[in-house]
Each structure stands twice: as structure tokens, then as C-alpha cells.
Write an enzyme that holds these catalytic residues in place. Structure first.
Site: not given
Length: 792
Positions: A666, A695
Site C-alpha cells: 500500500e 478504500h
């Protein structure tokens, strides 16, 4: 007389009543008054459980509508100023907006509570933060207990731990500068409790178990000198590790008692007994508050009796930490195997164990003879059960050699063979594994689990979903495909259900954060793989395309970290057993023609001990377990791993030692800042920095992803870069997923074209990029919620 108490109780309810009430309130189906009523009923029920078992005090203030750190932040009046809220008039709607965000402001950052799988909301502090008080909910809960005739012992997170766990977005701001103002807030709280006749207040300071700099240790002296004047007796509670090296200093603090964790750190007892002032009580955490196994009560009594002889009434008994981290009750486990169930104790059963210990010490063993006999029987059953120890697993484990954790050739040789075999372009594109879990997919799995459809129909439906996922990926132009994981409810339970040595509860829910609850599987015995788990699915998916199809597996450390793990052997041993089971699957996938195999390890960093002195030992066996799982394949087979939402810089040597051919991480929220550590370290293998945040429902533009890729190329040579999202896509919808992936592929192709125009496959390393303007990475050090175990 030894006193009995607990440090906290699960707040969700034995049927997850709080979760369902919260979510109904968020949907507008319940009023604030109705939510408050559910909460009050749960508190009364939990206090009554403690009172019925004869505990000397009941814990209050351990309840929270979302999170205890958020509730303390509200109580102190230290709300993030960006929300523009009046703490004194805070409503539940506003409280939840702090945790979940609103149209104007993102939610407060969330991260793991020490080394547990619980998440807390991180306080946001700066020089303008005030601690003038907020809503009276904390005091109202104490009043409720007192009105019921109960001896309330309110629970507060201590001021030093509160500051330690907070953060500031102002560069260079020292949070300790706020300690004097913060202590005024704590004194006001303690004054109000004293006015109510409260005798004892529990102050949780687990930060005392960490590696602290002198300034932070000095803060304890300052804090408790100030709080001593407030009135109620203070029980300073530590847990999750040893605080023995600070025992002498802590013992000099003007408090009235200490709690220590003898489950995680039994060796600290002697240091605390030696340091304990003559006036102070010593609360011993002798029942495991973080795991679900029954306590060996006779063994604990053997430990306690000499302490009781020395301390008398100054001895208190408790679980090691709050029972927040275990399920509420075994009462509803009607389908769980009878033998396995007899070995377990959830929160309610741990209250029973605590009561037995107290009665045995204060009266006699004869008074609790039946309970002690049952404890003995459970321990004997676990030791003798043929389901726990499997000779063939033990024999295989004993035969593992050091060389089995090594690939046949070093990475520099392997990667050339892989490039020749896979024939991928520069900057190959892929995804992390999962695709949207539609309502139809969830309904299919549920129908199969309930027996409403047969195995053949279930297989046909899942294969249809796989075919859709493959077609969409080919249309998008992705280079390495995945099957989409339609058959998986989550990344741990799916594999655990197919491994021997795993068990599963019906109602073993534990709060992860807010209304999100997880139901960790139980590793009760030696783990092995009776048959292939994913091979048929991967083979079918590969048959649908000429492009490489990734086999998707969960790594041994994540399988370990996100389970309740047996406590009768070292965790390292269980990790090696898991590694061998996964190794078998990896080899079978290779035999089935799968040329790229991903072994996810989002929880690797979560397993780090709290003390840095213990890191090397953990990383040694954790990395070895991963290598053991991955090293049985030929050089041409490419091993990927994925890690998300983590701070890697301090463990980069260990990550490099894992020797995965490709790691995906990430990085998008930090604008590639996280990648700089890999560049500075000169990470040797290939890497896929996430170029967009899964997200968020926002579809990033081609240009935005190109900018991130440009920045990545400043850190890592393009020939070692992959292009991928941050994490799996199971929580997203297909429309946004396809749009984002189309832009991602376009960005990769645009950069390839620019590199080709220069006739270059390398990129000049520039000076360090300017500091990112993106928000700091949330969940630092933790797996993201998209990778978390099945939650509901």
C-alpha cells in the site's frame, strides 16, 4: 482475603446486540434513545455477571459506543478541531461522525491497540488542544452501577498512555507539552468520581510495558504526583508484556496498587513483589484475557499461594487484561464439538474461573473441588487427545532442514527465467486478488452453507463468477490475472476450514472496531493439509485465459495472527506447521500449471513483540515460515506476496529476507512516501506499489496514477516495478472497479510508451521527492480492513 476483579468486559453483547443497534441507528431505523437503552441493558447484564460471581468490584467505563479511546477523547473534551464540535454538547451522531467521517471531514485515523487485533481511534493533538471536559456519559455509567447497589470501579486509560497513542499533524510538536493541561482534565474526572463516593479507579498504563525514552518515563512521575491529590485510590494497570524493568520506578509512584500481566510475562512477579510498597496492592493477571483456552486452575493456585502468604489482603486476582479480546460466552455454541468446547473459556467462563480461584484462596480447595476437578479433566483431555498431536505432522516437522527454506537459485537468476517464461511487458499490471463480492455471490455461499443448493450447482455458480472476472480482466488489458475469490468468505477462515487442526465457533465474535466484529478460527492441534484447497479452482481459471493466472494463498503468519492459537506449544512451531501445509499447496499449484503464486502476509508486522529486544527472534521464525511455504517451486515459478497499511522501514531487512520475487504494498495514500524506504534500502526484488486507494469509492484519474508511477520510478528502476491497486477489491462495486482498473492500465501503458520513446528501461534516480501532501497512512503498522478476517 484476596479480591477478585476484571479490567474490562466485552461490550458487544453475546448476540452482538450493540453492533445491530449501532447499525440500525446509523441507518435511521433507531433513535438515539433506543440505542442508549440497548447499551444500558448490556451494561447492567455485564455488571450482574460480575456481581453474581462474587467479584469485589464491577468495572465501569469499559463500555464505549464505538471505541474506548474515542470515548476518553470525548470525555476530556479533546475533539479534533477540524470537526468544529462543542464537546459539552456532543451527541451520539456527532460521536459516530468522529469515527466514521462525514461529508466535510474524513474519519479520525484508526490503528491497532498495541499488538492486539482491536483498533482504536487516534487522538489528534496540537498546541491549541484543550481538555475542558465533554459529555457526562462516563459518570452516568458509574451512577448506573451505584444505583444498582454495586461497588463500581471506573476504568480510565492513563494520561501517559493516552499521549503516547495520540499523534500530531504539526511537524515537530511534542505531545508531552500538553501533559500539564491533560492532567487538569484527569483531575476533574477524578474529583467527580470522588464526589460520588468511588473508592478505587483503575488507570490503564500499558505504555509502561514499552521501550520508553527518559522523557516519557519522567512523565509518569509528573502525572501521578498530580493525580495523587485528586482523591480516589488508583490501581495502575499494565498488560500485554512485562513492566519489570520499570518496577522499581513505578513502585515509587504515589498510587495505591499495581496490576501486572502474568500470562504474557510470568517472570516479572519476583521483581514486582520485591519492589511493592508496604501499602500497595498487587493485582495479578493470571487468566488469559486474549485467548480462549481454559485456565489450569491448580497450576495458577500453586503460583498464587506463596504470594497470598506474603501479601495477604493486598493480593488481587484478575484476568491478564480486559476481556474485550475474547468472545462473550460459550452458551450459544451448540454445534461446537463437545471435546473442543470443553477446553475453551470465553469471557463469561473466565469470570467463573476467577471466582473459583478467589474462593479457593479465601476459603479452601474443598469448597471448589468440583470446579477444580473439571479444570483438571479439561487439561488432561487436551494433553491426551489424539486430535491435538499428530505423529505424522511431528515427524515431518522434525525432518525440516534449513535448506528447505531456500529457493534453488538466487533472485537474480530466478527473475531472468521468470521473465522468459512469463513474457510480461515492462510495468506489468495486476490486481491483489479479490474482486467485488456481489450480493449474488454472498447469497450463493449462504445457500450452499445452509444446504439449499447442492455442491454441483454451487460449483457451477462460482465458476460462472470466475469466468466473468476473467473476461473483465482480459477486456481491461491486465497482464497477470486473478480468479476473483468468489468462493471465499475471507482469507483465513476459507483455508482454515480445509486444514486439519482448525476449529470454528458459531458465535465467537470479538470486536475489531466500532460495529465490526471478527470471528477468529481456533487452532487447537497440529495443522496439516489433507488435500488440495485451491488447485481445482486455479486450474479452471487458468483454462479460461492464455495470460498468467495467479494462485492466491494466505501466508502462515497471517493464518496464525488472525486465529486463536493453541497455547500448548510455541507459536513458532504452529507457524512452521502452517508453512508446510501451504508449501504443499504451492507445489500442487505449480504442478497444475500455475506460474504465478501469491502468498499474502498482511499480518507479518502485526506479530512484532512490543519490545524491540524481542523483534529479531520473532522475525527470524516468521520469515523462515514464509520462506518454507514458498521455496518448494522451480525458478520459473514466480512467488508474490502482499502487505498493506504498514510501516516497513524498520523491518526492511526481514522483508528482503523473505525473498519473494514480487512484493505488492500500500502506498497511494502516502503519495509513494512508503516506497522511499525500499529505495533507500536498495530492496533487491520486484515491487508493486499500490497506485490507487481501494478504500475510497473515488475513481482516480489516469494522470493521478501516472504521477504516482513517475514518483515510483524515481525510487525503484522501472524494470523492477509492477502496477497494481493497494489491496483486494472485494468491498468495492464492479462499476468503480472497472473504471479504476481501466485508468490504471492506461497509466501503465502511457509510462511504457514514454520509456520506449527514450529507448530506456531505466529511470534516473532523482533526489528524494518532496514531502507528500496526502494524508498520513492510516492503520500504520497494521493490515487494512479489506484484508481483515471475515467480519460482520
Amino acid at each position: 482475603m484476596a479480591r477478585t476483579h476484571i479490567l474490562g468486559f466485552p461490550r458487544i453483547g453475546e448476540r452482538r446486540e450493540l453492533k445491530f443497534a449501532q447499525e440500525a441507528f446509523w441507518r435511521g431505523d433507531r433513535t438515539e434513545a433506543e440505542l442508549r437503552d440497548v447499551a444500558a441493558q448490556l451494561r447492567r447484564r455485564h455488571w450482574q455477571l460480575q456481581a453474581d460471581r462474587g467479584l469485589d468490584t464491577v468495572a465501569t467505563g469499559d463500555f464505549a459506543y464505538y471505541d474506548q479511546m474515542l470515548s476518553l477523547t470525548a470525555l476530556l473534551g479533546a475533539l479534533p478541531r477540524r470537526f468544529g464540535l462543542d464537546p459539552a454538547r456532543l451527541t451520539l451522531t456527532q460521536y459516530f461522525e468522529l469515527a466514521r467521517g462525514n461529508r466535510e471531514q474524513p474519519a479520525m485515523e484508526m490503528t491497532k491497540w498495541f499488538d492486539t487485533n482491536y483498533h482504536y481511534l487516534v487522538p489528534e493533538l496540537d498546541a491549541e488542544t484543550t481538555f475542558d471536559g465533554g459529555p457526562a456519559w462516563f459518570f452516568e455509567e458509574a451512577d448506573e452501577a451505584l444505583a444498582l447497589g454495586l461497588r463500581a470501579r471506573p476504568v480510565l486509560i492513563g494520561p501517559v498512555t493516552y499521549l503516547w497513542l495520540s499523534k500530531s499533524h504539526v511537524a515537530g510538536f511534542d505531545r508531552l507539552a500538553l501533559l500539564p493541561q491533560l492532567l487538569q482534565g484527569y483531575r476533574r474526572i477524578l474529583d467527580q468520581l470522588k464526589a460520588r463516593g468511588i473508592e478505587w479507579v483503575q488507570i490503564d498504563e500499558p505504555a509502561l510495558c514499552l521501550d520508553l525514552e527518559p522523557a516519557w518515563l519522567d512523565a509518569f512521575d509528573t502525572a501521578y504526583a498530580a493525580l495523587r491529590e485528586a482523591g480516589p485510590k488508583l490501581l495502575l494497570a499494565t498488560y500485554f508484556d512485562t513492566a519489570a524493568d520499570h518496577a522499581q520506578r513505578a513502585a515509587a509512584l504515589p498510587v495505591d496498587g499495581f496490576h501486572i500481566d502474568l500470562v504474557r510475562a510470568p517472570e516479572q512477579l519476583a521483581a514486582w513483589q520485591a519492589a511493592l510498597p508496604a501499602h500497595a496492592v498487587l493485582s495479578l493477571g493470571v487468566i488469559d484475557g486474549r485467548n480462549i483456552w481454559r485456565t489450569d486452575l491448580r497450576r495458577v493456585l500453586d503460583t498464587l499461594r506463596p504470594v497470598q502468604a506474603a501479601l495477604g489482603e493486598r493480593l488481587w486476582l484478575a484476568p491478564s487484561c480486559s476481556l474485550l479480546h475474547v468472545p462473550v460466552s460459550l452458551a450459544h455454541e451448540v454445534r461446537l464439538d463437545v471435546e473442543l468446547k470443553s477446553w475453551l473459556a470465553f469471557a463469561t467462563e473466565k469470570l467463573d474461573e476467577l471466582s473459583v480461584l478467589g474462593r479457593a484462596l479465601n476459603q479452601s480447595d474443598a469448597v471448589v473441588a468440583e470446579a477444580l476437578a473439571a479444570s483438571d479433566a479439561a487439561q488432561a483431555s487436551r494433553r491426551a487427545s489424539r486430535r491435538v498431536v499428530k505423529p505424522r505432522v511431528q515427524q515431518r516437522l522434525a525432518a525440516v532442514s534449513a535448506g528447505m527454506a531456500d529457493r534453488a537459485s538466487p533472485f537474480a537468476e530466478r527473475i531472468e527465467r521468470q521473465r522468459q517464461a512469463l513474457q510480461l511487458p515492462l510495468l506489468p499490471t495486476t490486481t491483489i486478488g479479490s474482486f467485488p463480492q456481489t450480493a449474488a455471490i454472498r447469497q450463493t455461499r449462504a445457500a450452499f452453507k445452509r444446504g439449499e443448493i447442492g455442491a454441483l450447482e454451487y460449483l457451477e455458480r462460482i465458476r460462472a463468477e470466475i469466468a466473468v472476472a476473467v473476461r473483465k480482466q482480459e477486456a481491461l488489458g491486465l497482464d497477470v490475472l486473478v480468479h476473483g475469490e468468489a468462493e471465499r468468505n475471507d482469507m483465513v477462515e476459507y483455508f482454515g476450514e480445509q486444514l486439519c487442526g482448525y476449529g470454528f465457533t458459531e458465535n465467537g465474535w470479538v470486536q475489531s472496531y466500532g460495529s465490526r466484529c471478527v470471528k477468529p478460527p481456533v487452532i487447537y492441534g497440529d495443522v496439516y493439509r489433507p488435500e488440495p484447497m485451491t488447485v481445482d479452482t486455479a486450474r479452471y481459471a487458468q483454462s479460461l485465459t492464455e495470460r498468467p493466472m495467479k494462485g492466491m494463498l494466505t501466508g502462515p503468519i497471517t493464518m496464525l495472527q488472525w486465529s486463536f492459537v493453541r497455547d500448548d506449544q510455541p507459536r513458532a512451531t504452529t507457524a512452521r506447521q502452517l508453512a508446510l501445509a501451504i508449501r504443499d499447496e504451492v507445489c500442487d499449484l505449480e504442478q497444475a500449471g500455475i506460474r504465478v503464486i501469491q502468498i499474502d502476509e498482511p499480518a507479518l508486522r502485526e506479530g512484532l513483540p512490543l519490545r524491540r529486544a524481542d523483534w529479531d527472534a520473532y522475525l527470524d521464525w516468521a520469515v523462515t515460515a514464509f520462506r518454507l511455504s514458498a521455496s518448494g517451486v522451480q525458478d520459473q515459478t514466480q512467488i508474490h506476496t502482499h502487505m498493506c497499511y504498514a510501516e516497513f522501514n524498520d523491518i526492511l531487512p526481514a522483508i528482503a529476507a523473505m525473498d519473494a520475487d514480487v512484493i505488492t504494498i500500500e502506498t497511494s495514500r502516502s503519495a509513494m512516501e512508503l516506497l522511499e524506504g525500499f529505495g533507500d534500502f536498495d530492496y533487491p526484488n520486484e515491487i508493486g506499489p499500490g497506485v490507487y486507494d481501494i478504500h475510497s469509492p473515488r475513481v482516480p484519474s489516469v494522470q493521478a496514477m501516472e504521477r504516482l508511477l513517475d514518483r515510483a520510478c524515481e525510487v525503484v528502476p522501472p524494470q523492477r516495478l509492477w502496477v497494481n491497486p493497494d489491496c483486494g477489491l472485494k468491498t468495492r462495486g464492479w462499476e468503480e472497479t472497472e473504471a479504476a482498473l481501466a485508468n490504471m492500465v492506461s497509466a501503465a501503458r502511457a509510462l511504457r510508451a514514454r520509456l520506449s520513446a527514450r529507448g530506456a528501461t531505466t529511470w534516473k534516480r532523482l533526489s528524494k521527492p518532496a514531502a507528500a501532501t496526502a494524508a498520513a497512512v492510516p492503520h500504520a503498522g497494521n493490515a487494512c480492513t479489506a484484508c481483515a478476517t471475515h467480519a460482520n
